[in-house]
Design a protein around this motif. Structure first.
Motif, mmCIF file in Angstrom:
data_model
loop_
_atom_site.group_PDB
_atom_site.id
_atom_site.type_symbol
_atom_site.label_atom_id
_atom_site.label_comp_id
_atom_site.label_asym_id
_atom_site.label_seq_id
_atom_site.Cartn_x
_atom_site.Cartn_y
_atom_site.Cartn_z
ATOM 1 N N ASP A 97 4.912 -19.946 78.429
ATOM 2 C CA ASP A 97 4.473 -18.604 78.586
ATOM 3 C C ASP A 97 3.339 -18.171 77.340
ATOM 4 O O ASP A 97 2.674 -17.436 77.774
ATOM 5 C CB ASP A 97 5.643 -17.572 78.697
ATOM 6 N N HIS A 98 3.666 -18.755 76.217
ATOM 7 C CA HIS A 98 2.499 -18.470 75.260
ATOM 8 C C HIS A 98 1.569 -19.543 74.719
ATOM 9 O O HIS A 98 0.827 -19.287 74.148
ATOM 10 C CB HIS A 98 3.546 -17.942 73.818
ATOM 11 N N ASN A 99 2.160 -20.553 75.147
ATOM 12 C CA ASN A 99 1.103 -21.943 74.859
ATOM 13 C C ASN A 99 0.131 -22.197 75.881
ATOM 14 O O ASN A 99 -0.727 -23.116 75.469
ATOM 15 C CB ASN A 99 1.905 -23.116 74.357
ATOM 16 N N GLY A 100 0.377 -21.400 77.031
ATOM 17 C CA GLY A 100 -0.889 -21.582 78.008
ATOM 18 C C GLY A 100 -0.633 -22.754 79.155
ATOM 19 O O GLY A 100 -1.258 -22.621 80.188
ATOM 20 N N ILE A 101 0.199 -23.682 78.520
ATOM 21 C CA ILE A 101 0.647 -24.874 79.605
ATOM 22 C C ILE A 101 2.001 -24.532 80.233
ATOM 23 O O ILE A 101 2.864 -24.878 79.980
ATOM 24 C CB ILE A 101 0.879 -26.127 78.585
ATOM 25 N N PRO A 109 -6.803 -17.247 86.913
ATOM 26 C CA PRO A 109 -7.629 -16.461 87.360
ATOM 27 C C PRO A 109 -9.020 -16.296 87.119
ATOM 28 O O PRO A 109 -10.092 -16.120 87.534
ATOM 29 C CB PRO A 109 -7.142 -14.829 87.044
ATOM 30 N N ALA A 110 -9.288 -16.966 85.647
ATOM 31 C CA ALA A 110 -10.612 -17.030 85.074
ATOM 32 C C ALA A 110 -11.264 -18.163 85.711
ATOM 33 O O ALA A 110 -12.640 -18.421 85.504
ATOM 34 C CB ALA A 110 -10.620 -16.979 83.530
ATOM 35 N N ARG A 111 -10.646 -19.294 86.355
ATOM 36 C CA ARG A 111 -11.411 -20.469 86.979
ATOM 37 C C ARG A 111 -10.996 -20.543 88.537
ATOM 38 O O ARG A 111 -9.831 -21.190 88.726
ATOM 39 C CB ARG A 111 -11.195 -21.660 86.168
ATOM 40 N N PRO A 112 -11.139 -19.394 89.210
ATOM 41 C CA PRO A 112 -10.674 -19.467 90.439
ATOM 42 C C PRO A 112 -10.585 -20.432 91.418
ATOM 43 O O PRO A 112 -9.895 -20.722 92.387
ATOM 44 C CB PRO A 112 -11.110 -18.174 91.031
ATOM 45 N N ASN A 113 -11.721 -21.448 91.109
ATOM 46 C CA ASN A 113 -11.940 -22.541 91.956
ATOM 47 C C ASN A 113 -11.339 -23.962 91.418
ATOM 48 O O ASN A 113 -11.624 -24.980 91.897
ATOM 49 C CB ASN A 113 -13.376 -22.904 92.407
ATOM 50 N N GLU A 314 17.514 -18.314 93.715
ATOM 51 C CA GLU A 314 17.255 -16.801 93.134
ATOM 52 C C GLU A 314 15.721 -16.731 93.042
ATOM 53 O O GLU A 314 14.852 -17.707 92.727
ATOM 54 C CB GLU A 314 17.826 -16.400 91.694
ATOM 55 N N CYS A 315 15.287 -15.485 93.439
ATOM 56 C CA CYS A 315 13.710 -15.310 93.321
ATOM 57 C C CYS A 315 13.484 -14.066 92.883
ATOM 58 O O CYS A 315 14.286 -13.055 92.684
ATOM 59 C CB CYS A 315 13.215 -15.105 94.757
ATOM 60 N N TRP A 316 12.349 -13.899 92.132
ATOM 61 C CA TRP A 316 11.734 -12.775 91.197
ATOM 62 C C TRP A 316 10.308 -12.468 91.148
ATOM 63 O O TRP A 316 9.635 -13.477 91.540
ATOM 64 C CB TRP A 316 12.153 -12.994 89.505
ATOM 65 N N ARG A 317 9.976 -11.015 91.225
ATOM 66 C CA ARG A 317 8.581 -10.848 90.865
ATOM 67 C C ARG A 317 8.481 -11.412 89.409
ATOM 68 O O ARG A 317 9.245 -11.387 88.791
ATOM 69 C CB ARG A 317 8.361 -9.509 90.824
ATOM 70 N N LYS A 318 6.894 -11.899 89.245
ATOM 71 C CA LYS A 318 6.916 -12.333 87.934
ATOM 72 C C LYS A 318 7.031 -11.331 86.755
ATOM 73 O O LYS A 318 7.951 -12.043 85.666
ATOM 74 C CB LYS A 318 5.230 -12.411 87.848
ATOM 75 N N PHE A 325 14.343 -16.719 79.965
ATOM 76 C CA PHE A 325 13.493 -17.669 80.369
ATOM 77 C C PHE A 325 12.121 -17.492 79.458
ATOM 78 O O PHE A 325 11.666 -18.601 79.579
ATOM 79 C CB PHE A 325 13.241 -17.725 81.765
ATOM 80 N N GLN A 326 12.065 -16.648 78.807
ATOM 81 C CA GLN A 326 10.835 -16.335 77.959
ATOM 82 C C GLN A 326 9.720 -16.884 78.694
ATOM 83 O O GLN A 326 8.807 -17.638 78.374
ATOM 84 C CB GLN A 326 10.757 -17.256 76.681
ATOM 85 N N TYR A 327 9.471 -16.152 80.122
ATOM 86 C CA TYR A 327 8.445 -16.662 81.085
ATOM 87 C C TYR A 327 8.149 -15.558 81.904
ATOM 88 O O TYR A 327 8.885 -14.756 82.431
ATOM 89 C CB TYR A 327 9.315 -17.754 81.877
ATOM 90 N N GLY A 328 6.683 -15.222 82.238
ATOM 91 C CA GLY A 328 6.512 -14.362 83.116
ATOM 92 C C GLY A 328 5.443 -13.299 82.773
ATOM 93 O O GLY A 328 4.929 -12.403 83.346
ATOM 94 N N THR A 329 4.433 -13.503 81.397
ATOM 95 C CA THR A 329 3.424 -12.775 81.022
ATOM 96 C C THR A 329 2.343 -13.562 81.160
ATOM 97 O O THR A 329 1.139 -12.619 81.005
ATOM 98 C CB THR A 329 3.840 -12.303 79.423
ATOM 99 N N HIS A 330 2.050 -14.752 81.404
ATOM 100 C CA HIS A 330 0.702 -15.487 80.952
ATOM 101 C C HIS A 330 0.150 -15.317 82.316
ATOM 102 O O HIS A 330 0.809 -15.484 83.522
ATOM 103 C CB HIS A 330 0.907 -16.904 80.744
ATOM 104 N N PRO A 331 -1.247 -15.168 82.330
ATOM 105 C CA PRO A 331 -2.055 -14.857 83.743
ATOM 106 C C PRO A 331 -1.929 -16.325 84.616
ATOM 107 O O PRO A 331 -2.060 -16.013 85.777
ATOM 108 C CB PRO A 331 -3.404 -14.893 83.280
ATOM 109 N N ARG A 332 -1.302 -17.174 84.100
ATOM 110 C CA ARG A 332 -1.373 -18.472 84.781
ATOM 111 C C ARG A 332 -0.234 -18.745 85.799
ATOM 112 O O ARG A 332 -0.343 -19.568 86.524
ATOM 113 C CB ARG A 332 -1.755 -19.797 84.124
#
Length: 423
Positions: A97-101, A109-113, A314-318, A325-332
């Motif tokens: 979530d913090h290292n970007g991968i 979102p910055a590279r939509p295609n 189980e399902c969640w909104r981001k 899980f330390q997961y859910g803030t990165h735009p990717r």
């Protein structure tokens, strides 16, 4: 000579080699050659998919010997318990979530295609966190990388359009991943780097083996394919240890895995088309977990179908993914995440033919996801068993071993491993 004595002798020789205490050799007819006094090298070895309890199968005498004479622990991966996110965590100290991968397959979102895959080396995708080999190079510590995910990326470089990467920092020596390069060639490349004169010899090296993971996917964790892969990779670790001994090269070996493995089959599948109309979403990833984006105007309908109790999932909104899980803030990270019970898969439709195998990507704190950790060398206290720790501590450990400061931002510290260090 009895087998037990041969094994004990071999492990003792390996321990001497790793500690730098090579036994003296006397000759009545020839002068004793003066061997170069070498500083210890730090070698970070990844055995992809080596579940921690594989070590107890009795098929890996070299690895078991290194664990017995060094340091042993079960290690929890970070979420998602996938290959690229965790390899980047291991060399940055930051969770995905913090290292970007954030996944093996990503969108931004910055590279939509564009879509990130495990073949992507554009620095844009890797720039959120600096790997240890870049820190080392910037500090004047020579490094070398054999196939580690991300090591073929010129970190900090830029790409204009479809042109080449400009600038960026890499290990002084590196090889781009190719399955055509055998494990023998991988080990020999590392040993060749260490045969060099001191001024061009790396002080930090990474080495990567993928065959245990491949066998786990194909046959499942309890298969003969995995057992054969364990015996095979142990042979190459032994080849590395023997080569270090012949060079008189002391080494701090840090041997890790990125994740474990769980058995799966076509009988444990959650078919999405039976739960939600496929017109309501765009599926980004599927398998042990699935990520979604709602199609235009269908967010409410998608949430009504996903965000309710389901068997084996189980399902969640981001924004509502559990904090552990330390997961859910990165735009990717996509807007919705569903996580399957260990051993189950989330797929678009029900399988049409039977299959079985193994996979990973589940809750990182599930026992099946526990990853291997062994350390052995002059920096470590022999015979040390550590409690389970998260893999965010590996990068701080490597920084300490090669003399880098601990000031780099990290989600983990070296503290859980300190009891295993001599100093």
């Amino acid at each position: 000579m009895k087998m037990g004595h041969r094994f004990t002798t071999a492990i003792a020789a390996a321990a001497l080699a790793l500690s730098g205490c090579a036994p003296a050799v006397e000759s009545a007819s020839a002068p004793v050659a003066v061997q170069e006094a070498r500083e210890p090298v730090t070698i970070l070895v990844s055995i992809d998919g080596f579940r921690s309890d594989y070590l107890e199968r009795g098929m890996t005498p070299t690895l078991s010997g290194l664990a017995a004479t060094g340091v042993r622990a079960d290690m929890s991966p970070s979420f998602p318990s996938k290959t690229f996110p965790n390899h980047w965590t291991l060399v940055t100290g930051l969770v995905p979530d913090h290292n970007g991968i954030t996944a093996n397959k990503m969108e931004d979102p910055a590279r939509p295609n564009e879509v990130f895959t495990m073949a992507t080396v554009d620095p844009f995708w890797w720039s959120d966190a600096k790997p240890v080999w870049v820190e080392a190079e910037e500090a004047g510590i020579r490094s070398a990388a054999m196939f580690w995910p991300g090591s073929a990326v010129p970190w900090g470089g830029k790409v204009e359009g479809w042109g080449p990467v400009e600038g960026g920092v890499m290990a002084q020596d590196w090889q781009a991943f190719s399955m055509q390069v055998t494990n023998t060639q991988r080990v020999n490349s590392v040993l060749d780097w260490l045969r060099r004169p001191a001024d061009i010899r790396p002080a930090f090296v990474t080495l990567y083996f993928d065959t245990v993971d491949t066998a786990g996917h194909d046959g499942g964790p309890d298969s003969e394919e995995v057992n054969a892969a364990l015996r095979d990779v142990d042979k190459y670790v032994g080849m590395l240890v023997d080569g270090l001994a012949k060079l008189g090269q002391p080494a701090n070996l840090v041997i890790v895995a990125d994740h474990g493995m769980a058995a799966t089959s076509s009988e444990r599948v959650i078919a999405l088309d039976s739960l939600v109309d496929p017109a309501f979403y765009r599926l980004v990833e599927n398998g042990p977990y699935a990520t979604f984006e709602a199609t235009a105007g269908n967010a409410t309908k998608l949430e009504a179908a996903l965000l309710k109790p389901h068997d084996h999932m189980e399902c969640w909104r981001k924004s509502e993914i559990p904090a552990r899980f330390q997961y859910g803030t990165h735009p990717r990270i996509p807007s919705y995440l569903c996580l399957a019970e260990v051993g189950w898969n989330i797929l678009p439709t029900k399988p049409t033919s039977p299959w079985s195998g193994g996979t990973h990507g589940y809750d990182p704190f599930a026992k099946e996801m526990d990853a291997l950790f062994i350390a052995n060398g002059p920096a470590f206290r022999p015979g040390t068993k550590l409690p389970n720790f998260q893999n965010t501590s590996v990068a701080p450990l490597v920084r300490k071993l090669i003399g880098l400061p601990q000031s780099t931002p990290s989600d983990g510290t070296v503290d859980p491993i300190l009891p295993a260090l001599k100093n």
